[in-house]
Design a protein around this motif. Structure first.
Motif, PDB file in Angstrom:
ATOM      1  N   GLU A 583       0.592  -1.554  -0.249  1.00 24.83           N
ATOM      2  CA  GLU A 583      -0.005  -0.286  -0.191  1.00 24.83           C
ATOM      3  C   GLU A 583       0.935   1.084  -0.177  1.00 24.83           C
ATOM      4  O   GLU A 583       0.661   2.195  -0.220  1.00 24.83           O
ATOM      5  CB  GLU A 583      -0.838   0.025   0.862  1.00 24.83           C
ATOM      6  N   ASP A 584       1.820   1.729   0.669  1.00 25.64           N
ATOM      7  CA  ASP A 584       2.576   2.586   0.621  1.00 25.64           C
ATOM      8  C   ASP A 584       4.908   1.955   0.202  1.00 25.64           C
ATOM      9  O   ASP A 584       5.196   1.439   1.325  1.00 25.64           O
ATOM     10  CB  ASP A 584       2.625   2.706   1.918  1.00 25.64           C
ATOM     11  N   VAL A 585       4.963   2.496  -0.223  1.00 24.54           N
ATOM     12  CA  VAL A 585       6.317   2.012  -0.717  1.00 24.54           C
ATOM     13  C   VAL A 585       7.148   2.267   0.209  1.00 24.54           C
ATOM     14  O   VAL A 585       8.346   2.279   0.220  1.00 24.54           O
ATOM     15  CB  VAL A 585       6.427   1.677  -2.187  1.00 24.54           C
ATOM     16  N   THR A 586       6.807   3.104   1.210  1.00 15.03           N
ATOM     17  CA  THR A 586       7.401   3.814   1.833  1.00 15.03           C
ATOM     18  C   THR A 586       8.305   2.624   3.263  1.00 15.03           C
ATOM     19  O   THR A 586       9.101   2.861   3.590  1.00 15.03           O
ATOM     20  CB  THR A 586       7.761   4.968   2.388  1.00 15.03           C
ATOM     21  N   GLN A 587       7.399   2.197   3.445  1.00  8.50           N
ATOM     22  CA  GLN A 587       6.855   0.830   4.215  1.00  8.50           C
ATOM     23  C   GLN A 587       7.390  -0.218   3.510  1.00  8.50           C
ATOM     24  O   GLN A 587       8.473  -1.657   4.452  1.00  8.50           O
ATOM     25  CB  GLN A 587       6.057   0.939   4.703  1.00  8.50           C
ATOM     26  N   ARG A 588       8.090  -0.580   2.743  1.00 14.56           N
ATOM     27  CA  ARG A 588       9.067  -1.665   2.271  1.00 14.56           C
ATOM     28  C   ARG A 588      10.263  -1.824   3.293  1.00 14.56           C
ATOM     29  O   ARG A 588      10.860  -0.815   3.586  1.00 14.56           O
ATOM     30  CB  ARG A 588       9.656  -1.265   0.256  1.00 14.56           C
ATOM     31  N   THR A 589      10.456  -2.731   2.358  1.00 10.42           N
ATOM     32  CA  THR A 589      11.709  -2.998   3.773  1.00 10.42           C
ATOM     33  C   THR A 589      12.758  -3.698   3.139  1.00 10.42           C
ATOM     34  O   THR A 589      12.721  -4.553   1.998  1.00 10.42           O
ATOM     35  CB  THR A 589      11.086  -4.694   4.210  1.00 10.42           C
ATOM     36  N   PRO A 590      13.840  -3.151   2.822  1.00 15.35           N
ATOM     37  CA  PRO A 590      15.247  -3.076   2.215  1.00 15.35           C
ATOM     38  C   PRO A 590      15.840  -5.138   2.176  1.00 15.35           C
ATOM     39  O   PRO A 590      15.820  -5.575   4.275  1.00 15.35           O
ATOM     40  CB  PRO A 590      16.608  -2.448   2.697  1.00 15.35           C
ATOM     41  N   SER A 591      17.170  -5.681   1.779  1.00 12.30           N
ATOM     42  CA  SER A 591      17.307  -6.686   2.171  1.00 12.30           C
ATOM     43  C   SER A 591      18.640  -6.887   3.224  1.00 12.30           C
ATOM     44  O   SER A 591      19.583  -7.854   3.789  1.00 12.30           O
ATOM     45  CB  SER A 591      17.576  -7.764   1.439  1.00 12.30           C
ATOM     46  N   THR A 657      14.622  -3.486  10.647  1.00 13.06           N
ATOM     47  CA  THR A 657      15.036  -2.538   9.600  1.00 13.06           C
ATOM     48  C   THR A 657      15.638  -3.280   8.115  1.00 13.06           C
ATOM     49  O   THR A 657      16.205  -2.599   7.492  1.00 13.06           O
ATOM     50  CB  THR A 657      16.456  -1.864  10.252  1.00 13.06           C
ATOM     51  N   SER A 658      15.229  -4.795   7.941  1.00 16.50           N
ATOM     52  CA  SER A 658      16.091  -5.088   6.373  1.00 16.50           C
ATOM     53  C   SER A 658      15.494  -7.278   7.131  1.00 16.50           C
ATOM     54  O   SER A 658      14.939  -7.178   7.919  1.00 16.50           O
ATOM     55  CB  SER A 658      17.436  -5.670   7.053  1.00 16.50           C
ATOM     56  N   ALA A 659      15.404  -8.082   5.939  1.00 14.71           N
ATOM     57  CA  ALA A 659      14.695  -8.631   6.184  1.00 14.71           C
ATOM     58  C   ALA A 659      15.295  -9.427   4.539  1.00 14.71           C
ATOM     59  O   ALA A 659      14.780  -8.586   3.794  1.00 14.71           O
ATOM     60  CB  ALA A 659      13.277  -8.799   6.123  1.00 14.71           C
ATOM     61  N   HIS A 660      15.677 -10.652   4.919  1.00  8.77           N
ATOM     62  CA  HIS A 660      16.143 -11.215   3.451  1.00  8.77           C
ATOM     63  C   HIS A 660      15.951 -13.272   4.173  1.00  8.77           C
ATOM     64  O   HIS A 660      15.820 -13.868   4.817  1.00  8.77           O
ATOM     65  CB  HIS A 660      17.943 -10.980   4.347  1.00  8.77           C
ATOM     66  N   ASP A 661      15.334 -13.461   2.964  1.00 12.33           N
ATOM     67  CA  ASP A 661      14.933 -15.029   2.657  1.00 12.33           C
ATOM     68  C   ASP A 661      16.327 -15.665   2.702  1.00 12.33           C
ATOM     69  O   ASP A 661      16.886 -15.486   2.522  1.00 12.33           O
ATOM     70  CB  ASP A 661      13.727 -15.312   1.919  1.00 12.33           C
ATOM     71  N   LEU A 662      16.164 -16.621   3.746  1.00 13.93           N
ATOM     72  CA  LEU A 662      16.808 -17.770   3.048  1.00 13.93           C
ATOM     73  C   LEU A 662      16.483 -19.111   2.333  1.00 13.93           C
ATOM     74  O   LEU A 662      15.522 -19.661   2.465  1.00 13.93           O
ATOM     75  CB  LEU A 662      17.001 -18.987   4.699  1.00 13.93           C
ATOM     76  N   SER A 663      17.081 -19.428   1.060  1.00 15.99           N
ATOM     77  CA  SER A 663      17.162 -19.530   0.047  1.00 15.99           C
ATOM     78  C   SER A 663      18.446 -20.995   0.049  1.00 15.99           C
ATOM     79  O   SER A 663      19.155 -21.569   0.627  1.00 15.99           O
ATOM     80  CB  SER A 663      16.303 -19.893  -0.674  1.00 15.99           C
ATOM     81  N   GLU A 664      18.433 -20.907  -1.498  1.00 18.76           N
ATOM     82  CA  GLU A 664      20.462 -20.726  -1.855  1.00 18.76           C
ATOM     83  C   GLU A 664      21.649 -20.592  -1.191  1.00 18.76           C
ATOM     84  O   GLU A 664      22.094 -19.482  -0.712  1.00 18.76           O
ATOM     85  CB  GLU A 664      20.474 -20.928  -3.437  1.00 18.76           C
ATOM     86  N   GLY A 665      22.036 -21.600  -0.424  1.00 23.39           N
ATOM     87  CA  GLY A 665      23.395 -21.493   0.535  1.00 23.39           C
ATOM     88  C   GLY A 665      22.603 -20.829   2.152  1.00 23.39           C
ATOM     89  O   GLY A 665      23.602 -20.880   2.523  1.00 23.39           O
ATOM     90  N   VAL A 708      16.049 -11.506   9.861  1.00 24.53           N
ATOM     91  CA  VAL A 708      14.490 -10.115  10.345  1.00 24.53           C
ATOM     92  C   VAL A 708      16.063  -9.534  11.172  1.00 24.53           C
ATOM     93  O   VAL A 708      16.515 -10.351  12.089  1.00 24.53           O
ATOM     94  CB  VAL A 708      13.821  -9.910  10.645  1.00 24.53           C
ATOM     95  N   THR A 709      16.338  -8.349  10.934  1.00 23.72           N
ATOM     96  CA  THR A 709      17.220  -7.535  12.447  1.00 23.72           C
ATOM     97  C   THR A 709      15.322  -6.091  12.623  1.00 23.72           C
ATOM     98  O   THR A 709      15.294  -5.833  11.777  1.00 23.72           O
ATOM     99  CB  THR A 709      17.663  -6.494  11.416  1.00 23.72           C
TER     100      THR A 709
END
Length: 766
Positions: A583-591, A657-665, A708-709
């Protein structure tokens, strides 16, 4: 062959077909089976003319008719009825799926393949793949706003990879950059099975208002049929419809002239011209010309409309005056569209085309005959029921069976392979992994793409998902991710397809967007191999079941078969693209980990989800041991959905403040990438992960996990949110410093990680 300017008595007309019923015709050379040719004769009550034979051959090809796969694909249409909840405005059967995203906006997206042409002629094959998918999006009434490119290649050091990769990347970048479309994501995966069969899948996203939706149909008797865009040439005769419908021989393909040649500057004019035509309200129906060219556009428009169309083929603007009517019908020359226009609007339509310097010609009209009738200089060369060409082609229920080798493959588990012992070996393994072709920095590729043109890009490579802003005032946006682990699909195609969906779903949620729907590009070997057809059937069944649980309908997509050389098929590669709304891209989460000022406490690092000893099909097994065997990670779709809710709600609430999925590696790669993003170190204690087994904690590829952090004063909020959704939450440590430190095991400077990560592609490709 007759020329457009000099019709001759040798022209094969409908009249000639009636008087010469026993003429020998090259149906086999055009890719038709004997029973298919017999069926055409039965439909027509006579032999086909050479022009009709050309139309049926390309429209009944595997690429256009899905004759080997539609018995399995129909379950996606049934699924869509159950899961859309009013969100889908157009779906399977249209040029692309269209979804309501709120505020009067809709978004359309689709992913397709251009695999075989890209092997034959890498630059033009990849470039015209981008051009084709962009026109699919345009034909729905949308402005294309972004593209993505999931790619697969043979081993990085193989001679043929060195040949095709630079050309394919240049083709994707060159065409997309010239169109002014940002490339916001994709993949580049290397495996020996793609040697000789690279996969070039192309995705496009478009935005429109609800009222701007257009469909591909020719309705309204007396309405005019207008062909506009580039002239028709000899390039691409048969094109992808032929190339993608047979297996390459060991010696490689011989159909080099079949690859289309693109002109992105013409396509840019075509886009702007078409959008102005839509705005002027002078388009009653529209279809792009892609696979099968005019054969497809005329038959599909007529079949989806009132059922009749009369076309004067000699009015088609040509680049080559020697083309025969058969060649004009089969040509897949690029940058062309066909529109249905009311008679009173024709003058305005042509004036807008002239303004954009886009050539246009009225080539026919809609009729109520129920026939597609095509004339060449006043002589009838086609008279067919359009539905028999476009929609009622052959349907094969090809035999399929679980391969004899599947049990042995699954029994050969990677969990039994030797593992690193001690901190130094773990450290060396991490550095080797981040430098491996599948996990290394892909900037050599993505730096050739403009990721920020148009100014709407919010997230792009190397983020987990691409994101674009749809509305500047409200911040409404969409995120898209494409994923597939072909090794998982080889081990278990049912689970592998579900894991592909889960990963793309997770990547979209990680960015803070709510997943809505998927498009798929199903890349497999020969359908004439029962083992390949079993893989395909299982992948479709798995994807359908997973979509039902995750409430993400399939809006459309593409099937690419015959991806094999001789008896060697590619890994089954069901690429899944998930689209989500924010709904608001300013609330996106970087990786990437957030930089912190000196003396300021770092963010707390948490693992969402559970880690198990799941190494089969993993990147570690592939890189370190060259091994493929065992069973892929177990997937709990309800846990995946719960994780998605936590990630989206955490983004909306500004908890993370950040989020990164866990997949390859696994966790090791996620921590390394998050640290390298902004050069921020991290210290983790893995005693509470995987029972304290540091190796498993780092390199397992268990599904439904993310790192996530969170700022120290927001920890309680994250704990409460994860608990409310039943998602396991484990504190790992905190960010800060300049090293990646695993307590009790090893430390490695982020700069050393970056040096290893960034060196691989430049060293191999220059």
């Amino acid at each position: 062959m007759p020329t457009p300017t000099t019709p001759t008595d040798a022209l094969d007309t409908v009249e000639a077909a009636l008087t010469d019923p026993d003429r020998v015709q090259p149906w086999a050379e055009l890719g038709l089976k004997e029973d298919e040719y017999a069926r055409i004769r039965e439909i027509l009550g006579r032999r086909p003319t050479s022009s009709e034979l050309a139309m049926y051959s390309v429209m009944w090809s595997e690429h256009c008719s899905y004759k080997s796969t539609k018995v399995h694909l129909k379950q996606f249409g049934e699924l869509a009825q159950e899961t859309t909840a009013g969100k889908m405005l157009a779906g399977i059967g249209e040029n692309a799926g269209v979804l309501d995203i709120g505020q009067g906006y809709a978004v359309t997206f689709k992913v397709e393949s251009h695999n075989h042409p890209s092997f034959v002629e890498p630059y033009q094959g990849a470039a015209t793949g981008v051009g084709g998918i962009v026109r699919d999006i345009l034909a729905m009434g949308a402005r294309p706003v972004a593209v993505m490119d999931p790619l697969r290649f043979g081993p990085l050091d193989a001679d043929d990879t060195q040949r095709v990769l630079p050309g394919i990347v240049a083709g994707v970048g060159g065409y997309g950059n010239c169109l002014g479309l940002p490339n916001i994501g994709g993949e580049a995966v290397f495996d020996e099975t793609y040697l000789g069969n690279p996969l070039v899948n192309a995705l496009c996203v478009g935005v429109l208002r609800h009222e701007d939706l257009h469909l591909a149909k020719a309705s309204g008797v007396g309405n005019q049929v207008v062909l506009y865009g580039a002239r028709t040439g000899g390039d691409g005769i048969g094109g992808v419809s032929v190339l993608a419908s047979e297996t390459f021989d060991e010696g490689g393909p011989a159909k080099r002239p079949s690859v289309q040649v693109g002109d992105p500057f013409m396509e840019k004019l075509l886009i702007e011209c078409t959008l102005e035509l839509f705005a002027a309200g002078v388009v009653a129906g529209i279809q792009d010309l892609g696979g099968a060219g005019l054969s497809c556009a005329t038959s599909e428009l007529a079949s989806a409309g009132d059922g009749g169309m009369h076309v004067h083929l000699d009015r088609v603007p040509l680049r080559d005056s020697t083309l025969s009517p058969e060649e004009v019908l089969m040509s897949e020359s690029q940058e062309r569209m066909m529109a249905v226009v009311e008679p009173d609007d024709v003058a305005a339509f042509l004036a807008i085309c002239a303004k954009w310097d886009v050539e246009a010609a009225v080539v026919g009209e809609v009729t109520d005959t129920g026939r597609l009738e095509i004339d060449w200089h006043g002589r009838r060369v086609v008279d067919v029921p359009p539905r028999s060409v476009a929609h009622d082609g052959p349907t094969y229920e090809r035999p399929y069976a679980r391969p004899d080798w599947q049990d042995a493959l699954q029994a050969d588990v990677a969990e039994a392979l030797p593992r690193p012992a001690g901190g130094e070996e773990l450290r060396a393994t991490l550095l080797r992994m981040v430098a491996s072709p599948n996990l290394c920095d892909k900037s050599w590729i993505t730096d050739q793409y403009d990721r920020y043109v148009r100014g709407g890009t919010v997230l792009a490579q190397p983020e987990d998902a691409g994101m674009v802003r749809v509305d500047e005032e409200t911040g409404l946006g969409v995120a898209v991710a494409t994923d597939c682990n072909g090794r998982f699909a080889k081990l278990d195609p049912y689970a592998g397809a579900q894991l592909a969906l889960a990963e793309s779903y997770r990547n979209v949620a990680t960015a803070g967007a709510t997943p809505l729907a998927v498009s798929d590009c199903l890349n497999f070997g020969s359908p004439e191999d029962p083992g390949v057809m079993w893989q395909f059937a299982e992948a479709c069944r798995g994807l359908k079941d997973a979509c039902a649980t995750l409430r993400t309908p399939v809006t459309g997509g593409n099937v690419s078969l015959y991806n094999q050389t001789g008896d060697t098929a590619i890994l089954p590669t069901p690429v899944v693209a998930t689209l989500g709304v924010i709904e608001d891209v300013t609330q996106r989460t970087p990786s990437g980990f957030r930089p912190v000022a000196d003396g300021t406490p770092g963010d707390e690092v948490f693992l969402l989800g559970e880690t198990h000893e799941e190494l089969s099909g993993s990147e570690w097994a592939h890189v370190v041991h060259g091994h493929l065997g065992g069973l892929p990670p177990r997937l709990d779709l309800h846990a995946e959905r719960a994780l998605g809710r936590v990630l989206v709600d955490a983004s909306r609430s500004d908890l993370v403040t950040s989020a990164h999925d866990l997949s390859e590696g696994g966790l090791a790669q996620a921590l390394a990438e998050a640290a390298m993003r902004h050069g921020v170190g991290v210290r983790v204690d893995l005693a509470e992960v995987a029972g304290g087994d540091v190796f498993v904690a780092l390199f397992s590829e268990s599904a439904s996990r993310a790192v996530v952090t969170v700022a120290p004063d927001q920890v309680d909020g994250l704990v409460a949110l994860a608990g409310a959704h039943g998602v396991a939450l484990t504190r790992l440590g905190a960010t800060g410093g300049t090293d990646l430190v695993v307590e009790g095991a090893f430390a490695v400077p982020v700069t050393e990680l970056r040096d290893a990560w960034t060196a691989t592609l430049p060293a191999a490709l220059g």
